[in-house]
Write an enzyme that holds these catalytic residues in place. Structure first.
Site, PDB file in Angstrom:
ATOM      1  N   CYS A 430     -22.050  56.397  45.907  1.00 11.16           N
ATOM      2  CA  CYS A 430     -22.963  57.541  45.807  1.00 11.16           C
ATOM      3  C   CYS A 430     -22.749  58.523  46.972  1.00 11.16           C
ATOM      4  O   CYS A 430     -21.811  59.308  46.920  1.00 11.16           O
ATOM      5  CB  CYS A 430     -24.398  57.038  45.703  1.00 11.16           C
ATOM      6  SG  CYS A 430     -25.460  58.245  44.901  1.00 11.16           S
ATOM      7  N   HIS A 558     -24.306  53.271  41.378  1.00 10.90           N
ATOM      8  CA  HIS A 558     -24.564  52.145  42.285  1.00 10.90           C
ATOM      9  C   HIS A 558     -24.247  50.845  41.554  1.00 10.90           C
ATOM     10  O   HIS A 558     -25.152  50.231  40.976  1.00 10.90           O
ATOM     11  CB  HIS A 558     -26.038  52.116  42.694  1.00 10.90           C
ATOM     12  CG  HIS A 558     -26.438  53.249  43.577  1.00 10.90           C
ATOM     13  ND1 HIS A 558     -26.459  53.152  44.944  1.00 10.90           N
ATOM     14  CD2 HIS A 558     -26.830  54.512  43.286  1.00 10.90           C
ATOM     15  CE1 HIS A 558     -26.853  54.304  45.460  1.00 10.90           C
ATOM     16  NE2 HIS A 558     -27.082  55.145  44.473  1.00 10.90           N
ATOM     17  N   GLU A 560     -23.883  47.970  42.601  1.00 14.12           N
ATOM     18  CA  GLU A 560     -24.518  46.774  43.187  1.00 14.12           C
ATOM     19  C   GLU A 560     -25.754  46.329  42.410  1.00 14.12           C
ATOM     20  O   GLU A 560     -26.120  45.157  42.433  1.00 14.12           O
ATOM     21  CB  GLU A 560     -24.902  47.017  44.656  1.00 14.12           C
ATOM     22  CG  GLU A 560     -25.901  48.137  44.925  1.00 14.12           C
ATOM     23  CD  GLU A 560     -25.240  49.498  45.120  1.00 14.12           C
ATOM     24  OE1 GLU A 560     -24.069  49.634  44.734  1.00 14.12           O
ATOM     25  OE2 GLU A 560     -25.897  50.419  45.632  1.00 14.12           O
TER      26      GLU A 560
END
Ligand code: GLN
Length: 583
Positions: A430, A558, A560
């Site tokens: 990001c 993102h 994750e």
């Protein structure tokens, strides 16, 4: 014969599915998890571990996290105070505990699975304005407590994995028993236990058993006091989970059982274990599945489901075992703004952990405050400056995570430049992706004043990162480009395309207000920065890769957030593989 068996098995699976769908609406089982003494003793991990073992035993499980603060959601929180903001598929910005539930139980939650006092009050106040209460005085009891119960019942039934309706809902009440903010919720559940009936509701109380240094003995008083308080508010614990540093002996357990009026087999003493992966295993060993089966009168699952469960637990056990025996290390430098609080990067650390475990490596994660890498630091605090650079130079790979605002921006850009020039594996997430573009524009294309408008705040400047107009409404809460969005690969000449199993189309979660300026892309691509994927409209750039580099990758999303212990996220896996020379 084989065919017949297969057919009958799939038929029984189908029948099972059908039965689930038919039965569940009536028969939801609720497990309320409360906390005693102090917060931060692992209530969230215990609650998600209970979910994990029940799911492994064939039950469809969902979860609700209650945060008794007045904010509507976690979107406007400073990571310094609360840790990271977790983002869901539907764009909900929620407490980071929901990340634990998703990872442990391998489910996808909705924004309504995170209840806050703010959401409940907003709901009730909106109803009052609409005139729904017909002139009545609107009060905490019954109006707020009713709204809480209705919310819980509604959300509990929403599917969180495949299309099956959940049958067990784990509800974690944030904070500790006795907090003023938590009172309406406790009262709501006091009423709720009668509404849904005893066999459908149980309460797990997670408490602390400290061991003061002076005597070295385990002390049960704080737990006794918090259980007394819980009972005083009308909730009786069915299970007491006692957290302690060291293992607690049988006498202490017996004492808790006696003084708290709970049978000894319903007192679970959980001392610190080597990793969180051990918690579900430990709880399963304590016979928790049998306890819930009995207490909540759960149906015994069909063999088809339990076969699956055995597989799941075996995989989970391997994971915990593997974690304990890792030797070879990989050192990753995380260059960020909120490095003083590790929770601010909870999902990033977990995703790195999942990827390293997958590669049989041990993660050595070094947090570097980006501002320490900046030139001013060299004069203001040379020791800090040199230590930060030393840490960076010793790393096998560099990660620049998401972030907001100007603090440490130049430090992050310097780290990116270092990784690019020294051919160190790099992953930008990001803001890290956006700054990789700024760095490239400045140092490869020679556009010295290239920047992001987030910092320049001036449209006349050379902004290689610009605003997304529709996400600049002047209102901060919930207005970013949020949640699950599709990304399409434009080329097969891409490392990430291969890491994403050569899928042309992937879905990841987003949270940003700015984007890379398309106007400069042709020049950047000619100089070696390739934008290999974009969103469905072709408007938004999603992935960049730099040529002639072992692994220089930036992603606007993102990844994750949807990494799982047993299913690591491809961009993170790529970083670890490259950092250990295996890509
Ligand atoms: N601040 C940047 C933006 O809003 C990046 C956000 C992030 O890293 N999550 O676009």
């Amino acid at each position: 014969m084989n065919y017949l068996m297969r057919t009958s098995r799939s038929f029984s699976l189908l029948a099972n599915t059908y039965l689930h769908k038919m039965m569940k609406k009536k028969n939801m089982k609720y497990i309320l998890v409360t906390g005693g003494v102090i917060s931060g003793i692992g209530k969230g991990v215990i609650a998600s571990s209970i979910g994990r073992i029940l799911k492994s035993n064939g039950y469809e499980v969902t979860s609700i996290k209650i945060d008794p603060y007045i904010n509507i959601d976690a979107g406007t929180f400073s990571p310094y105070e609360h840790g990271e903001v977790f983002v869901l598929d539907d764009g909900g910005e929620v407490d980071l505990d929901l990340g634990n539930y998703e990872r442990f139980m391998d489910i996808k939650l909705h924004r309504d699975n995170n209840i806050t006092t703010g959401k409940i009050y907003l709901d009730v106040i909106n109803k009052e304005r609409r005139g729904d209460f017909l002139g009545k005085t609107v009060q905490v009891v019954p109006h707020i407590t009713d709204a809480i119960q209705e919310w819980v019942e509604k959300v509990a039934h929403q599917p969180v994995s495949c299309e099956l309706q959940p049958e067990i809902c784990i509800i974690e009440l944030g904070g500790t028993i006795g907090d003023i903010e938590g009172m309406p919720f406790v009262e709501a559940f006091r009423q709720f236990q009668f509404k849904v009936k005893k066999e459908n509701f149980c309460c797990v109380h997670v408490s602390l058993v400290p061991q003061p240094k002076a005597t070295g003995e385990h002390k049960t008083k704080p737990t006794q006091a918090s259980v007394r308080e819980l009972r005083g508010l009308g909730l009786s614990p069915d299970l007491i989970v006692c957290r302690s540093e060291d293992a607690v002996n049988e006498n202490v357990k017996q004492k808790i059982s006696n003084f708290c009026h709970v049978p000894p087999e319903q007192v679970i003493c959980l001392h610190d274990v080597r990793s969180v992966y051990h918690v579900p295993i430990f709880l399963e060993q304590q016979g928790l599945v049998g306890f819930f089966l009995d207490r909540l009168q759960l149906p015994i699952r069909q063999p088809s489901s339990s076969e699956e469960s055995i597989k799941l637990s075996a995989e989970w056990r391997n994971l915990a075992e593997k974690f304990d025996h890792l030797v070879r290390e990989v050192k990753i430098a995380l260059v960020g703004k909120y490095t003083s609080l590790e929770d601010a990067y909870a999902s990033v650390s977990k995703a790195l952990q999942h990827a390293t475990l997958h590669c049989n490596l041990k993660l050595d994660l070094q947090f570097i405050a980006a501002a320490d890498l900046e030139r001013e630091m060299q004069t203001n605090n040379p020791i800090r400056y040199h230590e930060a650079w030393q840490k960076l130079c010793k790393a096998d790979g560099v990660l620049v995570p998401g972030g907001f605002g100007s603090n440490g921006i130049e430090g992050k850009i310097a780290a990116i430049e270092w990784a690019r020039k020294n051919k160190k594996p790099f992953l930008g997430i990001c803001l890290g992706f956006q700054l990789a573009v700024v760095e490239f524009a400045r140092n490869v294309l020679g556009w010295e004043d290239a920047h992001t408008i987030e910092i320049t705040q001036d449209k006349a400047k050379k902004n290689v990162v610009i605003e997304m107009e529709e996400h600049h409404t002047g209102i901060m809460g919930g207005t970013m480009r949020l949640g699950k969005k599709a990304t399409m690969f434009k080329t097969q000449d891409s490392i990430l395309w291969k890491l994403y199993d050569k899928k042309q189309f992937i879905e990841e979660r987003h949270r940003h207000r700015y984007e890379v300026n398309k106007a400069f892309v042709p020049e950047m691509e000619r100089a070696g920065m390739k934008f290999v994927a974009e969103d469905e409209s072709g408007e938004r750039l999603e992935i960049l890769e730099v040529e002639d580099h072992p692994y220089f990758v930036g992603v606007q999303f993102h990844p994750e957030y949807i990494s799982r212990p047993l299913k690591p996220s491809p961009p993170y896996l790529g970083l670890i593989l490259a950092s250990s020379g295996r890509l």
